[in-house]
Design a protein around this motif. Sequence first.
Motif, PDB file in Angstrom:
ATOM      1  N   UNK A  70     -10.412  -0.038   5.277  1.00  0.00           N
ATOM      2  CA  UNK A  70      -9.735  -0.746   4.201  1.00  0.00           C
ATOM      3  C   UNK A  70      -8.512  -1.507   4.722  1.00  0.00           C
ATOM      4  N   UNK A  72       0.838  -1.207   0.000  1.00  0.00           N
ATOM      5  CA  UNK A  72       0.000   0.000   0.000  1.00  0.00           C
ATOM      6  C   UNK A  72       0.868   1.250   0.000  1.00  0.00           C
ATOM      7  N   UNK A  92     -12.583   6.078   4.681  1.00  0.00           N
ATOM      8  CA  UNK A  92     -12.500   4.747   4.073  1.00  0.00           C
ATOM      9  C   UNK A  92     -11.240   3.984   4.433  1.00  0.00           C
ATOM     10  N   UNK A  93     -10.114   4.673   4.578  1.00  0.00           N
ATOM     11  CA  UNK A  93      -8.819   3.981   4.615  1.00  0.00           C
ATOM     12  C   UNK A  93      -8.648   3.097   5.847  1.00  0.00           C
ATOM     13  N   UNK A  97      -5.292  10.461   3.840  1.00  0.00           N
ATOM     14  CA  UNK A  97      -5.794  10.838   2.505  1.00  0.00           C
ATOM     15  C   UNK A  97      -7.279  10.506   2.337  1.00  0.00           C
ATOM     16  N   UNK A  98      -7.770   9.484   3.020  1.00  0.00           N
ATOM     17  CA  UNK A  98      -9.187   9.073   2.917  1.00  0.00           C
ATOM     18  C   UNK A  98      -9.698   8.690   4.296  1.00  0.00           C
ATOM     19  N   UNK A 149       0.164   8.972   6.287  1.00  0.00           N
ATOM     20  CA  UNK A 149      -0.246   9.787   5.136  1.00  0.00           C
ATOM     21  C   UNK A 149      -1.360   9.088   4.354  1.00  0.00           C
ATOM     22  N   UNK A 150      -1.212   7.762   4.193  1.00  0.00           N
ATOM     23  CA  UNK A 150      -2.243   7.012   3.470  1.00  0.00           C
ATOM     24  C   UNK A 150      -3.576   7.070   4.211  1.00  0.00           C
ATOM     25  N   UNK A 161       2.785   1.553  -3.481  1.00  0.00           N
ATOM     26  CA  UNK A 161       1.942   1.932  -4.622  1.00  0.00           C
ATOM     27  C   UNK A 161       1.357   3.336  -4.476  1.00  0.00           C
ATOM     28  N   UNK A 162       1.087   3.765  -3.249  1.00  0.00           N
ATOM     29  CA  UNK A 162       0.492   5.091  -3.059  1.00  0.00           C
ATOM     30  C   UNK A 162       1.558   6.171  -2.904  1.00  0.00           C
ATOM     31  N   UNK A 163       2.805   5.753  -2.734  1.00  0.00           N
ATOM     32  CA  UNK A 163       3.870   6.738  -2.525  1.00  0.00           C
ATOM     33  C   UNK A 163       3.774   7.431  -1.175  1.00  0.00           C
ATOM     34  N   UNK A 164       3.023   6.822  -0.248  1.00  0.00           N
ATOM     35  CA  UNK A 164       2.760   7.454   1.054  1.00  0.00           C
ATOM     36  C   UNK A 164       3.265   6.603   2.211  1.00  0.00           C
ATOM     37  N   UNK A 165       3.651   7.253   3.293  1.00  0.00           N
ATOM     38  CA  UNK A 165       3.881   6.545   4.558  1.00  0.00           C
ATOM     39  C   UNK A 165       2.531   6.134   5.139  1.00  0.00           C
TER      40      UNK A 165
END
Lengths: 334, 334
Positions: free
Chosen positions: B235, B213, B231-232, B227-228, B223-224, B216-220
């Motif tokens: 998820x 994750x 939902x995240x 971003x959402x 941060x991921x 692919x998202x380029x995030x720590x």
Amino acid sequence: MKNVLIFGTGSVGTVHAMLLQKAEARVTCVCRSTYAAAKASGFTVHSTIFGTQSFRPNIVKTVKEAVSEQPPTAPFDFIVVCVKALETGDPGQSPPRIIEPAVRRGHTSIVIIQNGLGVERIYHDAFPDNPIISAVTYLPTAQTGPGTFSHSETQKLHIGPYPAAGAGGEKSLEKTRTFAGLITAAGGNAVVHGDIQIERWKKLIGNTTWNPICALSGCRDLEFLEASPELAQFFIINSMREVVAVAVALGYGEHVNEDAIKMQVDRSKARNWPGVEPSMLADMEAGRPMEVETVIGEVVRVAKRKGVDVPRLETLYLLLKAYNGKLRLKCDSD
Amino acid sequence: MKNVLIFGTGSVGTVHAMLLQKAEARVTCVCRSTYAAAKASGFTVHSTIFGTQSFRPNIVKTVKEAVSEQPPTAPFDFIVVCVKALETGDPGQSPPRIIEPAVRRGHTSIVIIQNGLGVERIYHDAFPDNPIISAVTYLPTAQTGPGTFSHSETQKLHIGPYPAAGAGGEKSLEKTRTFAGLITAAGGNAVVHGDIQIERWKKLIGNTTWNPICALSGCRDLEFLEASPELAQFFIINSMREVVAVAVALGYGEHVNEDAIKMQVDRSKARNWPGVEPSMLADMEAGRPMEVETVIGEVVRVAKRKGVDVPRLETLYLLLKAYNGKLRLKCDSD
């Protein structure tokens, strides 16, 4: 003679400007990056269907400039929106705010030629008294230079009122027919639909899946399939089935179904190695923001609302949303 | 005195070299990129747990050189493998082939300190008569320069025979205890398990999800999540549940369960913004190949075999596999 403003002169906007001018509309194009080249030499489209066409519409730099050129007695009949559908942080920079000076209340029809879902809402909210026309295009084109474009294979415009006929879009239906008439008068292909959302969902089957998958994997469609021959083919079909399940929950099952999936899969199979580069992959590689919300975010939100399980789409969406956010931070700090 | 060869002198290999030398083993390190610096000045580890330690093991450039320095009467007792677990296109370049000259048949124990699943198989196949020892480490470290490393927070080595005790690993269990004894003699933390796979699955809950994750998202991680927000969080938990479902199908449900998920989620929550950078994100950003097959591919394959539905993991796996393949093509053509 119809007065038309084209907002967004990438390849889709320019090919439509060409067709509308052929149909003897008075066409004004708002150009940003291509202004100098278009003002000097007009546009040239090399098309395998329409031949090579050079044409010179009115070229302006801003919507304000377009308005100042029009006599008040001849307001724009159509504004054709062909910009990318992106989230804008600043509401003052949203497309409805930008085109507002060119919109004659109760008169101008706004034609939205964009991919994805829910793209019409902001225009309908901003201009509740104007006809809103929604369109889906199949138009393989690419910009080959400043003001020059290539186009091949097919040109098809599916077009219909928003909201749909029967749901309040009746007054837009007549304008939809007029606009479609201009495209067909130019020798183009336009099909009027009472409910254009069916066509949006059919196209979403391919766009909602391949666009994110290609962007995130850095691969064209056939490259992605080749990387995992045993799994990827089933994965694509299962992902497309998630899109279809959402459309079915909205009542579009008659048209958005396994047949529509098969058509999409066959389209990929018929391509030559390494397959196509979806716009989202091109944007990702160029470091440009991607149309995440309209192409997949809105599908995931409708799925949640309708209680449809879309684990693959949700995974793709959350990865892209986070990636896009990180990208925006990087652009802001540049 | 035990003779130990360290194969792979990144941060994990070097911290273990330090502990083994403290335990008075004779340590030889095979260094590639760090050879010159390590040969000149040895290694330095700045650890919040063990203090700052500078030490000089035997430094060699190749396994052959390591073997030539050892008298035939003193073969290596342990070879500690700490390289990344990558697919190698060329079988001659696989780690078992490379370490082969240093392996005394029936004597040398091979200790595999790697993340992921199924990492032991190639060693067991290559050396069926040697003890194979499998280990999972919790060791937050980073390379800070050529031959210098930082380490903080925790050091824990979970270790056990491969195959598990009771499934043919009995003869390796004694060697496992000997190796763990060296680590604890150095003041380190080592726990011997009859079936180390339980610990692998517990760590996979976090690694199989966050590594792909974040890459692919380029995030720590934080941060991921940010971003959402709506939902995240669900998820991540649903993705972790897919890992757990596979472990349950293998009979590990007693240890790999909702409690283990909660531990992982709490670990993320306790972190400071912007969270950790998993190794796979660091590799992605540096354009290095990623440990896709052991960290997620093998989990997806076991899931297929056991009939467990893992749509989120499958999505992540196929995206990464395609990305890794494209990356390999780029590296080959450079």
